[in-house]
Write an enzyme that holds these catalytic residues in place. Structure first.
Site, PDB file in Angstrom:
ATOM      1  N   HIS A   1       0.779  -1.120   0.033  1.00  0.00           N
ATOM      2  CA  HIS A   1      -0.008   0.186   0.142  1.00  0.00           C
ATOM      3  C   HIS A   1       0.962   1.289   0.132  1.00  0.00           C
ATOM      4  O   HIS A   1       1.900   1.188   0.150  1.00  0.00           O
ATOM      5  CB  HIS A   1      -1.086  -0.009   1.211  1.00  0.00           C
ATOM      6  CG  HIS A   1      -0.102   0.137   2.453  1.00  0.00           C
ATOM      7  ND1 HIS A   1       0.645  -0.877   3.118  1.00  0.00           N
ATOM      8  CD2 HIS A   1       0.147   1.371   3.243  1.00  0.00           C
ATOM      9  CE1 HIS A   1       1.208  -0.336   4.087  1.00  0.00           C
ATOM     10  NE2 HIS A   1       0.738   0.982   4.425  1.00  0.00           N
TER      11      HIS A   1
ATOM     12  N   ASP B   1       0.487   4.851   1.905  1.00  0.00           N
ATOM     13  CA  ASP B   1      -0.262   5.523   2.941  1.00  0.00           C
ATOM     14  C   ASP B   1      -1.235   6.712   2.428  1.00  0.00           C
ATOM     15  O   ASP B   1      -0.518   7.516   1.529  1.00  0.00           O
ATOM     16  CB  ASP B   1       0.573   6.126   4.007  1.00  0.00           C
ATOM     17  CG  ASP B   1       1.412   4.781   4.884  1.00  0.00           C
ATOM     18  OD1 ASP B   1       2.429   5.264   5.253  1.00  0.00           O
ATOM     19  OD2 ASP B   1       1.010   3.720   4.720  1.00  0.00           O
TER      20      ASP B   1
ATOM     21  N   HIS C   1       4.948   0.347   0.164  1.00  0.00           N
ATOM     22  CA  HIS C   1       5.564  -0.560   1.138  1.00  0.00           C
ATOM     23  C   HIS C   1       4.439  -1.656   1.699  1.00  0.00           C
ATOM     24  O   HIS C   1       3.269  -1.635   1.233  1.00  0.00           O
ATOM     25  CB  HIS C   1       5.965   0.431   2.500  1.00  0.00           C
ATOM     26  CG  HIS C   1       5.033   1.208   2.877  1.00  0.00           C
ATOM     27  ND1 HIS C   1       4.299   2.248   2.328  1.00  0.00           N
ATOM     28  CD2 HIS C   1       4.358   1.048   4.239  1.00  0.00           C
ATOM     29  CE1 HIS C   1       3.623   2.956   3.211  1.00  0.00           C
ATOM     30  NE2 HIS C   1       3.510   2.180   4.229  1.00  0.00           N
TER      31      HIS C   1
ATOM     32  N   ARG D   1       6.405  -8.780  16.208  1.00  0.00           N
ATOM     33  CA  ARG D   1       7.231  -7.432  15.794  1.00  0.00           C
ATOM     34  C   ARG D   1       6.089  -6.305  16.001  1.00  0.00           C
ATOM     35  O   ARG D   1       5.023  -6.355  15.941  1.00  0.00           O
ATOM     36  CB  ARG D   1       7.551  -7.504  14.261  1.00  0.00           C
ATOM     37  CG  ARG D   1       7.910  -6.147  13.558  1.00  0.00           C
ATOM     38  CD  ARG D   1       8.336  -6.147  12.232  1.00  0.00           C
ATOM     39  NE  ARG D   1       8.713  -4.880  11.613  1.00  0.00           N
ATOM     40  CZ  ARG D   1       8.016  -4.083  11.030  1.00  0.00           C
ATOM     41  NH1 ARG D   1       6.639  -4.479  10.889  1.00  0.00           N
ATOM     42  NH2 ARG D   1       8.435  -2.958  10.689  1.00  0.00           N
TER      43      ARG D   1
HETATM   44  C1  LIG Z   1      -5.760   6.722   6.722  1.00  0.00           C
HETATM   45  C2  LIG Z   1      -5.335   5.424   6.925  1.00  0.00           C
HETATM   46  C3  LIG Z   1      -5.836   4.176   6.635  1.00  0.00           C
HETATM   47  C4  LIG Z   1      -4.775   3.262   7.098  1.00  0.00           C
HETATM   48  C5  LIG Z   1      -4.271   3.709   8.378  1.00  0.00           C
HETATM   49  C6  LIG Z   1      -4.074   5.141   8.075  1.00  0.00           C
HETATM   50  O1  LIG Z   1      -3.972   5.971   8.993  1.00  0.00           O
HETATM   51  C7  LIG Z   1      -2.734   5.100   7.005  1.00  0.00           C
HETATM   52  C8  LIG Z   1      -2.501   3.972   6.416  1.00  0.00           C
HETATM   53  C9  LIG Z   1      -3.629   2.944   6.046  1.00  0.00           C
HETATM   54  C10 LIG Z   1      -3.430   1.523   5.627  1.00  0.00           C
HETATM   55  C11 LIG Z   1      -2.537   1.045   6.838  1.00  0.00           C
HETATM   56  C12 LIG Z   1      -2.876   1.085   4.310  1.00  0.00           C
HETATM   57  C13 LIG Z   1      -3.085  -0.395   4.236  1.00  0.00           C
HETATM   58  C14 LIG Z   1      -4.664  -0.765   4.596  1.00  0.00           C
HETATM   59  C15 LIG Z   1      -5.076  -0.515   5.899  1.00  0.00           C
HETATM   60  C16 LIG Z   1      -6.575  -1.224   5.963  1.00  0.00           C
HETATM   61  C17 LIG Z   1      -4.241  -1.285   7.045  1.00  0.00           C
HETATM   62  O2  LIG Z   1      -3.920  -2.717   6.483  1.00  0.00           O
HETATM   63  O3  LIG Z   1      -4.484  -0.905   8.007  1.00  0.00           O
HETATM   64  C18 LIG Z   1      -4.882   0.899   6.109  1.00  0.00           C
HETATM   65  C19 LIG Z   1      -5.189   1.744   7.443  1.00  0.00           C
HETATM   66  C20 LIG Z   1      -6.767   1.707   7.628  1.00  0.00           C
HETATM   67  O4  LIG Z   1      -7.248   1.330   8.720  1.00  0.00           O
HETATM   68  O5  LIG Z   1      -7.857   1.971   6.609  1.00  0.00           O
HETATM   69  O1  LIG Z   2       4.538  -1.898  10.333  1.00  0.00           O
HETATM   70  C1  LIG Z   2       5.624  -1.397   9.555  1.00  0.00           C
HETATM   71  O2  LIG Z   2       6.613  -1.491   9.406  1.00  0.00           O
HETATM   72  C2  LIG Z   2       4.752  -0.800   8.274  1.00  0.00           C
HETATM   73  C3  LIG Z   2       3.088  -0.344   8.690  1.00  0.00           C
HETATM   74  C4  LIG Z   2       2.481   0.374   7.976  1.00  0.00           C
HETATM   75  O3  LIG Z   2       2.937   0.601   6.758  1.00  0.00           O
HETATM   76  C5  LIG Z   2       1.370   1.218   8.228  1.00  0.00           C
HETATM   77  O4  LIG Z   2       0.876   1.080   9.550  1.00  0.00           O
HETATM   78  O5  LIG Z   2       0.505   1.996   7.397  1.00  0.00           O
HETATM   79 FE   LIG Z   3       1.988   2.122   5.615  1.00  0.00          FE
END
Ligand SMILES: C=C1C[C@]23C[C@@]1(O)CC[C@H]2[C@]1(C)CCC[C@@](C)(C(=O)O)[C@H]1[C@@H]3C(=O)O
Ligand SMILES: O=C(O)CCC(=O)C(=O)O
Ligand SMILES: [Fe+2]
Length: 369
Positions: free
Chosen positions: A238, A240, A294, A304
Site C-alpha cells: 500500500h 499511506d 511498502h 514485531r
Molecule cells: C488513513 C489510514 C488508513 C490506514 C491507516 C491510515 O492511518 C494510514 C495507512 C492506512 C493502511 C495501513 C494502508 C493499508 C491498508 C489498511 C486498511 C491497513 O492495513 O491497516 C490501511 C489503514 C486503515 O485502517 O484503513
Molecule cells: O509496520 C510497518 O513496518 C509498516 C506499517 C504500515 O505501513 C502502516 O501501518 O501503514
Molecule cells: Fe503504511
C-alpha cells in the site's frame, strides 16, 4: 474503476483474530492467505534498501554544505520512491523506549480487555484485530490501536483523554506517554516539512504552516508470529493515504519498500525514524514526490511492533499544490479535503497502491451525481 465497496460488518464472517491463539496455529484460515502474486518470497530474502539517512541536526545548522546535502538526498529519494530515514532528529530515546514498553503491555492484554477500545465500522480510531469485521479476504496478520492527535491548541490533551475515556484511569500513564510521543512526532513532522519545502525550492515555511494545526493519526502495530509467514502479510502492499508517515520499528525487521520493480527490506535502526511520503503529500507536491509503496512481512518466531505517526492536515484544509509547483506543469490531482479522502478509505475503499487514483475518480463521479 468503481471503488471496492467494503462489505458491511454483518456480511463478513464472525472470525475473531485472537493473536494468543492464532500465533500457534499451523493451519491458518483461508481469509489470511494472500494471492500467490502478493505472497512474500521468504526463501529469497529481499535485498536491503540503502538510502543514506538524512542528518536533521546538520540541515538545521544552516551550514551550506549540510543543507545542500540534505535537500539533494531528500529530493532524489522522494522523486524516486518516497522513502528516507532521519537521524539526529531530536526525539528523546527514553520517550521512544517508553512508547515501545507500553505497546508491549497493551498488546499482551487479553483480547476482551483490548476490545474495550474496539474500532467501530467507518471509524479510524480504536483497537482492531486484523479487521476481520471489515474485510473478508487478504486479512492482515496484525493487531492495531489507532487514535487521533491534534496540534490545535484546544486539543492539548486529546490523546491522554482518549485513553482515560476509553480504557479508564489505569491507562493514565499510557495516555501521558502517547500524548508526549505524538507531540514529539508532530514537531518532527513540521521540521521534515521545512526540509521538504526547501528541497522542492518553495518558501521554506510553506508546508510547515500548512501542517502546523495538523489533525493526525497515531497507530500502534503489533504483528504476532505466524506459523505460515510465507502465505500471509502483516500489512499488505500500500501507499499511506495520509501526508507523511514517521515510523519507528523495533529490532525485528519486516518493513519492505518497493523500488526498481522489487521489494527491499528496511533494516531496523533504533536511532533513526523511517519517513515515507503519503498520497496526500504526493498530491500537495503535484505528483513531484512519490507516495511510497511498502508492506510488512511477518515471521514464525518473534512478534514485531511498529509505531506509525500519520501526519494529516486539518480536516477542512484544501489539499492544493503551491503555485510554484503548478505553473509549469499540469495539475495531477483534483483539489480535495483530507476529511473526504479519509472517509473514502474508511467507508468505501480499502487503501492499496492506487487509492488516490480511485479517490480522484470517485470524486468526479460524486461531483457529477
Ligand atoms: C488513513 C489510514 C488508513 C490506514 C491507516 C491510515 O492511518 C494510514 C495507512 C492506512 C493502511 C495501513 C494502508 C493499508 C491498508 C489498511 C486498511 C491497513 O492495513 O491497516 C490501511 C489503514 C486503515 O485502517 O484503513
Ligand atoms: O509496520 C510497518 O513496518 C509498516 C506499517 C504500515 O505501513 C502502516 O501501518 O501503514
Ligand atoms: Fe503504511
Amino acid at each position: 474503476m468503481a471503488p471496492v465497496i467494503l462489505p458491511s460488518p454483518l456480511e463478513t464472517n464472525p472470525l475473531v483474530f485472537d493473536a494468543s491463539i492464532f500465533q500457534k496455529e499451523t493451519n491458518i484460515p483461508s481469509q489470511f492467505v494472500w494471492p500467490d502474486h502478493e505472497q512474500p518470497r521468504l526463501e529469497t530474502p529481499p535485498p536491503p534498501l540503502t538510502v543514506p539517512p538524512i542528518d536533521l541536526k546538520a540541515f538545521f545548522s544552516g551550514e551550506p554544505l549540510s543543507v545542500s546535502n540534505a535537500t539533494r538526498l531528500v529530493n532524489s529519494a522522494c522523486q524516486q520512491h518516497g522513502f528516507f530515514q532521519v537521524l539526529n532528529h531530536g526525539v528523546d530515546s527514553n520517550l521512544i523506549n517508553e512508547a515501545h514498553k507500553i505497546m508491549n503491555i497493551f498488546f499482551a492484554m487479553p483480547l476482551m480487555e483490548k476490545q474495550k477500545a474496539q474500532r467501530m465500522f467507518g471509524e479510524y480510531c480504536g483497537y482492531a484485530s486484523s479487521f476481520t469485521n471489515r474485510f473478508s479476504s487478504k486479512l492482515p496478520w496484525k493487531e492495531t490501536l489507532s487514535f487521533r492527535y491534534s496540534a490545535h491548541p484546544n486539543c492539548s490533551n486529546i490523546v491522554q483523554d482518549y485513553f482515560l475515556n476509553v480504557m479508564g484511569e489505569d491507562f493514565s500513564d499510557f495516555g501521558r506517554v502517547c500524548q508526549e510521543y505524538c507531540e514529539a512526532m508532530s514537531k518532527l513532522s513540521l521540521d521534515i516539512m521545512e526540509l521538504l519545502g526547501t528541497s522542492l525550492g518553495i518558501e521554506r515555511s510553506h508546508f510547515r504552516d500548512f501542517y502546523k494545526d495538523n489533525d493526525s493519526i497515531m497507530r500502534l502495530n503489533y504483528y504476532p508470529p505466524c506459523q505460515k509467514p510465507d502465505l500471509t502479510l502483516g500489512t499488505g502492499p500500500h501507499c499511506d493515504p495520509t501526508s507523511l508517515t514517521i515510523l519507528h520499528q523495533d529490532d525485528v525487521g519486516g518493513l519492505e519498500v518497493y523500488v526498481d520493480e522489487k521489494w527491499h527490506s528496511i533494516a531496523p535502526c533504533s536511532e533513526a525514524f523511517v519517513v515515507n511520503i503519503g498520497d496526500t503529500f504526493m498530491a500537495l507536491s503535484n505528483g513531484l514526490y512519490k507516495s511510497c509503496l511498502h508492506r510488512a512481512v511477518v515471521n514464525n518466531q518473534t512478534p514485531r511492533k511498529s509505531l506509525a505517526f500519520f501526519l494529516s492536515p486539518n480536516m477542512d484544509k484544501v489539499v492544493r499544490p503551491p503555485k510554484a509547483l503548478v505553473e509549469n506543469y499540469r495539475r495531477m490531482y483534483p483539489d480535495f479535503k483530507w476529511s473526504s479522502f479519509l472517509e473514502f478509505t474508511q467507508k468505501h475503499y480499502r487503501a492499496d497502491m492506487k487509492t488516490l487514483d480511485a479517490f480522484s475518480i470517485w470524486l468526479q463521479k460524486e461531483l457529477k451525481s
